[in-house]
Scaffold this motif. Structure first.
Motif, PDB file in Angstrom:
ATOM      1  N   CYS A 196      19.280  21.286  34.009  1.00 49.89           N
ATOM      2  CA  CYS A 196      20.197  20.187  33.692  1.00 49.89           C
ATOM      3  C   CYS A 196      21.596  20.758  33.503  1.00 49.89           C
ATOM      4  CB  CYS A 196      19.733  19.437  32.446  1.00 49.89           C
ATOM      5  SG  CYS A 196      18.785  17.942  32.819  1.00 49.89           S
ATOM      6  N   ALA A 197      22.012  21.578  34.446  1.00 51.35           N
ATOM      7  CA  ALA A 197      23.313  22.237  34.356  1.00 51.35           C
ATOM      8  C   ALA A 197      23.893  22.438  35.749  1.00 51.35           C
ATOM      9  CB  ALA A 197      23.191  23.585  33.652  1.00 51.35           C
ATOM     10  N   LEU A 198      25.208  22.245  35.851  1.00 56.39           N
ATOM     11  CA  LEU A 198      25.945  22.535  37.078  1.00 56.39           C
ATOM     12  C   LEU A 198      27.192  23.330  36.702  1.00 56.39           C
ATOM     13  CD1 LEU A 198      25.809  19.086  38.932  1.00 56.39           C
ATOM     14  CD2 LEU A 198      24.540  21.157  39.535  1.00 56.39           C
ATOM     15  N   ASN A 199      27.347  24.485  37.287  1.00 59.67           N
ATOM     16  CA  ASN A 199      28.543  25.309  37.111  1.00 59.67           C
ATOM     17  C   ASN A 199      29.226  25.473  38.458  1.00 59.67           C
ATOM     18  OD1 ASN A 199      26.452  26.555  34.975  1.00 59.67           O
ATOM     19  ND2 ASN A 199      28.532  26.781  34.199  1.00 59.67           N
ATOM     20  N   VAL A 200      30.549  25.542  38.439  1.00 60.02           N
ATOM     21  CA  VAL A 200      31.306  25.946  39.625  1.00 60.02           C
ATOM     22  C   VAL A 200      32.072  27.211  39.264  1.00 60.02           C
ATOM     23  CG1 VAL A 200      33.199  25.397  41.193  1.00 60.02           C
ATOM     24  CG2 VAL A 200      31.476  23.661  40.663  1.00 60.02           C
ATOM     25  N   VAL A 201      31.935  28.230  40.107  1.00 58.72           N
ATOM     26  CA  VAL A 201      32.686  29.471  39.920  1.00 58.72           C
ATOM     27  C   VAL A 201      33.598  29.685  41.124  1.00 58.72           C
ATOM     28  CG1 VAL A 201      30.902  30.560  38.508  1.00 58.72           C
ATOM     29  CG2 VAL A 201      30.842  30.864  40.975  1.00 58.72           C
ATOM     30  N   GLN A 202      34.737  30.319  40.877  1.00 59.67           N
ATOM     31  CA  GLN A 202      35.635  30.701  41.961  1.00 59.67           C
ATOM     32  C   GLN A 202      35.741  32.215  42.007  1.00 59.67           C
ATOM     33  OE1 GLN A 202      39.794  29.666  41.648  1.00 59.67           O
ATOM     34  NE2 GLN A 202      40.310  30.795  43.506  1.00 59.67           N
ATOM     35  N   ILE A 203      35.640  32.770  43.207  1.00 63.18           N
ATOM     36  CA  ILE A 203      35.926  34.180  43.424  1.00 63.18           C
ATOM     37  C   ILE A 203      37.025  34.279  44.475  1.00 63.18           C
ATOM     38  CG2 ILE A 203      33.665  35.059  42.740  1.00 63.18           C
ATOM     39  CD1 ILE A 203      32.843  35.124  45.665  1.00 63.18           C
ATOM     40  N   THR A 204      37.877  35.280  44.334  1.00 66.52           N
ATOM     41  CA  THR A 204      38.998  35.493  45.252  1.00 66.52           C
ATOM     42  C   THR A 204      38.973  36.928  45.740  1.00 66.52           C
ATOM     43  OG1 THR A 204      40.356  33.834  44.136  1.00 66.52           O
ATOM     44  CG2 THR A 204      41.511  35.453  45.507  1.00 66.52           C
ATOM     45  N   TYR A 205      39.191  37.112  47.029  1.00 68.31           N
ATOM     46  CA  TYR A 205      39.177  38.461  47.589  1.00 68.31           C
ATOM     47  C   TYR A 205      40.465  39.198  47.233  1.00 68.31           C
ATOM     48  CZ  TYR A 205      38.224  42.337  50.703  1.00 68.31           C
ATOM     49  OH  TYR A 205      37.972  43.596  51.207  1.00 68.31           O
ATOM     50  N   SER A 206      40.302  40.377  46.640  1.00 64.62           N
ATOM     51  CA  SER A 206      41.446  41.219  46.284  1.00 64.62           C
ATOM     52  C   SER A 206      41.724  42.198  47.424  1.00 64.62           C
ATOM     53  CB  SER A 206      41.146  42.002  44.995  1.00 64.62           C
ATOM     54  OG  SER A 206      42.115  43.015  44.796  1.00 64.62           O
TER      55      SER A 206
END
Length: 395
Positions: free
Chosen positions: A116-126
């Protein structure tokens, strides 16, 4: 090695095409290939679930997100094989493991699905460190009466707005964000589905489409949001197909460069000598055509189809087959060919493993394959092994 073509005239294929079915051309000498794992986690079925896209390819390499017992894992293919990206994975510790990826440029947005959980993560290329770096994680608002969420998918529209859709309880819900990190309360698109049903969100030209199964009404349905409209302004219900047990909780889609969608689904007919899958094609005006395929034969259970295509035009379909006679599984890789008088499905290869347990949950990229790049598909087994195959050797 590809299966030989077969004559249409006076053949079962001729009958199938003119009876409205897609023709499935499977030779008795389909090549077989045994694969070794590329990675192992402490999590069975690490590439689940059905509508989700877990891999992507860009100028920085080839990437995959798989589930693990302590959170999702980002993997990269390098000269030594597939390696874990420890910095990102440490930031993802204890987050839900079922992932769907939207990648664009230097950024990737990933929705992670828990009970019962939704997460959104962002990753960015360095470019300096030559690796992805974790930027942030956010929690989508979940109603207090949530009992369970099976799966979720994410996309971005032409106005750079972000969307997540998911099944929750007996509803199909959609969340909206203008920046990817701050999310709205969910908007309900349907409230009459079976607890076994799921949904899929697809980004199109100037619109997004949410498609879902409804086993209560034996239907596949769609609602559309036009880019720039209010987040809660959606079209009336579009019935893709209804009746004849054509709905089941197996959905996967690819979007062609001309704006058409091809989606593969499993039905609930489950009868010998009847089609088990349906190819559903949506033209640029929104009209759907439904093509049943994959005739069910005794002793074999096909399941969990996915679809993708090469920008040059070739279409590939991948699904799991359980051989019930020996209780072994394999992955069937097929080319879908559009013909003037119908569709033809050609089995190209069967991918097998050396384990005795379950394997399947095929996954690929949300984006189409480029002609001059790797065309990777992935699947996993219930022991934590992850497998990969490059379709470039076939297409």
């Amino acid at each position: 090695m590809k299966p030989k073509s077969i004559l249409l005239l006076f053949s079962p294929l001729f009958c199938l095409l003119f009876c409205g079915y897609g023709a499935f051309s499977q030779t008795t000498n389909t090549p077989e290939l045994y694969l070794e794992p590329i990675f192992k986690v402490n999590y069975g079925d690490a590439t689940a679930d059905k509508p989700q896209s877990k891999s992507w390819t860009n100028v920085y390499g080839q990437w995959l997100v798989v589930g693990d017992e302590d959170g999702p894992k980002l993997l990269k293919k390098d000269a030594s094989g597939w390696t874990s990206q420890s910095a990102v994975n440490q930031a993802w510790h204890s987050l839900p493991s079922k992932a769907d990826v939207w990648s664009k440029g230097d950024d990737a947005y990933i929705v992670l699905v828990g009970e019962c959980a939704l997460n959104v993560v962002q990753i960015t290329y360095s470019h300096h460190n030559k690796q992805y770096e974790h930027q942030w994680k956010s929690y989508l608002p979940i109603p207090q009466d949530c009992n369970s969420i099976e799966t979720a998918t994410i996309t971005q529209d032409s106005k750079n707005q972000y969307w997540v859709c998911a099944d929750m309880n007996e509803k199909i819900m959609v969340w909206h964000s203008s920046n990817g990190s701050d999310w709205s309360d969910p908007f309900t698109l349907a409230d009459d589905i079976n607890k076994d049903d799921i949904s899929l969100i697809v980004g199109l030209k100037n619109q997004v489409s949410v498609i879902w199964s409804n086993q209560n009404t034996q239907s596949i349905n769609e609602r559309i949001h036009y880019d720039g409209d209010a987040p809660n302004q959606w079209s009336e219900l579009v019935v893709v197909q209804e009746g004849d047990n054509n709905a089941d909780d197996h959905l996967n889609a690819t979007v062609f460069e001309n704006g058409e969608i091809a989606m593969v689904t499993k039905n609930s007919v489950d009868k010998i000598n009847q089609p088990q899958f349906v190819l559903r094609v949506r033209d640029k005006k929104g009209k759907w055509t439904n093509i049943p395929y994959e005739i069910l034969v005794a002793g074999k259970s096909p399941s969990r189809p996915i679809i993708n295509h090469v920008e040059s035009g070739k279409i590939v379909e991948v699904h799991t087959v359980r051989n019930r006679e020996i209780n072994r599984y394999y992955i069937s890789v097929n080319e879908i060919v559009r013909k003037k008088n119908g569709w033809e499905f050609r089995e190209l290869i069967q991918l097998k493993t050396k384990i005795n347990g379950k394997n399947g949950d095929a996954s690929s990229s949300k984006a189409s394959f480029l002609p001059d790049e790797a065309k990777l598909i992935f699947f996993s087994d219930n022991l934590g092994n992850v497998y990969a195959f490059d379709l470039d050797t076939l297409l």
